[in-house]
Design an enzyme around this catalytic site. Sequence first.
Site, PDB file in Angstrom:
ATOM      1  N   ALA A 124      14.698  73.944  49.288  1.00  0.00           N
ATOM      2  CA  ALA A 124      14.640  74.772  50.491  1.00  0.00           C
ATOM      3  C   ALA A 124      14.138  74.005  51.701  1.00  0.00           C
ATOM      4  O   ALA A 124      14.250  74.484  52.828  1.00  0.00           O
ATOM      5  CB  ALA A 124      13.745  75.988  50.257  1.00  0.00           C
ATOM      6  N   SER A 149      19.169  76.261  49.144  1.00  0.00           N
ATOM      7  CA  SER A 149      19.191  77.656  49.616  1.00  0.00           C
ATOM      8  C   SER A 149      20.329  77.903  50.593  1.00  0.00           C
ATOM      9  O   SER A 149      20.773  79.038  50.777  1.00  0.00           O
ATOM     10  CB  SER A 149      17.848  78.025  50.252  1.00  0.00           C
ATOM     11  OG  SER A 149      17.497  77.101  51.272  1.00  0.00           O
ATOM     12  N   HIS A 181      23.196  74.950  57.239  1.00  0.00           N
ATOM     13  CA  HIS A 181      22.091  75.850  57.576  1.00  0.00           C
ATOM     14  C   HIS A 181      21.468  75.279  58.846  1.00  0.00           C
ATOM     15  O   HIS A 181      20.536  74.476  58.811  1.00  0.00           O
ATOM     16  CB  HIS A 181      21.061  75.887  56.445  1.00  0.00           C
ATOM     17  CG  HIS A 181      19.802  76.632  56.793  1.00  0.00           C
ATOM     18  ND1 HIS A 181      19.811  77.915  57.283  1.00  0.00           N
ATOM     19  CD2 HIS A 181      18.493  76.256  56.732  1.00  0.00           C
ATOM     20  CE1 HIS A 181      18.564  78.306  57.503  1.00  0.00           C
ATOM     21  NE2 HIS A 181      17.746  77.303  57.183  1.00  0.00           N
TER      22      HIS A 181
END
Length: 326
Positions: A124, A149, A181
């Site tokens: 993460a 993640s 992300h």
Amino acid sequence: MASITDKDHQKVILVGDGAVGSSYAYAMVLQGIAQEIGIVDIFKDKTKGDAIDLSNALPFTSPKKIYSAEYSDAKDADLVVITAGAPQKPGETRLDLVNKNLKILKSIVDPIVDSGFNGIFLVAANPVDILTYATWKLSGFPKNRVVGSGTSLDTARFRQSIAEMVNVDARSVHAYIMGEHGDTEFPVWSHANIGGVTIAEWVKAHPEIKEDKLVKMFEDVRDAAYEIIKLKGATFYGIATALARISKAILNDENAVLPLSVYMDGQYGLNDIYIGTPAVINRNGIQNILEIPLTDHEEESMQKSASQLKKVLTDAFAKNDIETRQ
């Protein structure tokens, strides 16, 4: 990875006891996920204190062993969750963190692998797509057993924003954010729906919802972390809950479809990169990747996002001269 098939005892090692890590451990306790959680951090007093504090919550939830751990404790773990890393500062992008966190990551992955760990890595720490790729390279593990993640939190933010706009339960919204992300992520409007009604059909039936409102909504989703960091210094509740959901899918062998950072092996025309896309995950890691049919614009966005990640990834590995296992 023998122990993960034993549903009576599931062991997780958490590396990183900062805001995200401790929030993740708390989410795991509240939801009754796993029977054993070991917490590793360079600040040992913090891990000891959190282990005691979290254990005090167990009479209200379910039995669990929680303790301050060492890397060697990962030897028989089912799952290692990595949240450790330099935090994102105001005005700093996730990609700006790469050089700092690559070095931290190597100091984590090496002793975990040396312990004999044979489970699944869940990453993460940011930039998550690049650090997940780095974890795969550093560990020498099969690509299906290293997962990030990815866009799980971005997707949750997206669904919540749509839900608030149309006044429905966010769990009835089916939509994905894909790609990095970070700043080059993009919404998959072509497959977004509310209880089976596509967004296009919904907008047609609700003329008060203009296209510019949808564009602004996505931009707010994309930039949510910057706003939260500006207001309170860090983001942690959302990502911690996302990590707990992913952990549950792995430990309980759910075959759940979740938007994760996974290794591309020809999907979307991409290779040798980790990037956010829906994938099926279970106790063996990534079972398969769902290659969603994208519009031309969405496909272009995916390629652009991958290109940006690839550039930063290549530069980072060249600059840091990191020795890998594959």
